[in-house]
Write an enzyme that holds these catalytic residues in place. Structure first.
Site: not given
Length: 233
Positions: A43, A39, A126
């Site tokens: 960012r 993943e 999640k």
């Protein structure tokens, strides 16, 4: 569906890189360690380029993380991402991913957000940040009213508590950055990433009834075969 991916990948590395080249090295190191997905988070400005570079690695299934709007969904998919992970719940993102046929994993931290996700057909969410929210015991309590719903804890997960989370029936997989530490990426210690990846899979494989034991629905990179090899070493 995201459930197909998780069935063959009990640990999902959360990757933060500053260049496409670093992303490529990380992806190759993860595969060497037996992990077949990553993943890549939005960012850093390099996220799209890293996804594009890593998606070219045979056998690696690349997803996009920290996706917070529909535009990022489209950019990630254009770069080669095959699934999307969000740090919170966005109905717009879930609907957009569903329309485009992209597996999506939204974060839900309480019953209200979970019910909103269920209304849109989400079957796995999640749980982030897992340790801050109370860890495995808190997740066990939260999951009780939602039988059949899967949770992927991320945030504070590592070798010390990976087995605790994977032991929960509601947890098909865990995510985290401990397999891809910033120091290893910064110093080009790709062998360290490979070592940590193998260690994570050994822990996952040792937990009876966790996602490592379930049949893989998406085995594009032979994740289950690699896990079996590790068990017999």
């Amino acid at each position: 569906m995201i459930e197909d991916l998780l069935a063959g990948n009990p640990v999902i590395p959360v990757v933060v890189v500053d260049s496409a080249e670093d992303g490529r090295h990380v992806g190759e190191a993860l595969l060497e360690g037996g992990i077949s997905t990553a993943e890549v988070t939005f960012r850093t400005p390099a996220a799209e380029d890293a996804i594009r570079a890593m998606s070219r690695i045979p056998g690696l299934v690349v997803g996009a993380g920290t996706v917070i709007n529909v535009r990022q969904v489209d950019n990630a998919v254009a770069a080669g991402a095959r699934y999307v992970v969000s740090p919170g719940f966005s109905a717009d993102i879930v609907r957009h991913c569903t329309t485009r046929g992209i597996p999506v994993l939204p974060a839900c931290t309480d019953g209200s957000w979970i019910m909103a996700a269920l209304d849109l057909g989400v079957r796995t969410v999640k749980f982030f940040p897992a340790e801050v929210l109370g860890g495995a015991s808190a997740l066990a309590a939260l999951s009780a009213p939602f039988p059949g719903l899967g949770f992927v804890p991320t945030g504070g997960v590592g070798t010390a508590n990976l087995a605790d989370y994977l032991s929960l029936p509601c947890v098909p997989a865990c995510g985290g950055s401990w397999m891809v530490p910033a120091s290893a990426i910064r110093n080009g210690k790709w062998n360290e990433i490979t070592r940590l990846s193998r260690e994570a899979l050994v822990i996952a494989s040792s937990v009876c009834g966790n996602g490592a034991q379930k049949p893989a629905g998406l085995d594009a990179a032979g994740a289950v075969r690699r896990q079996s090899d590790l068990r017999h070493r």
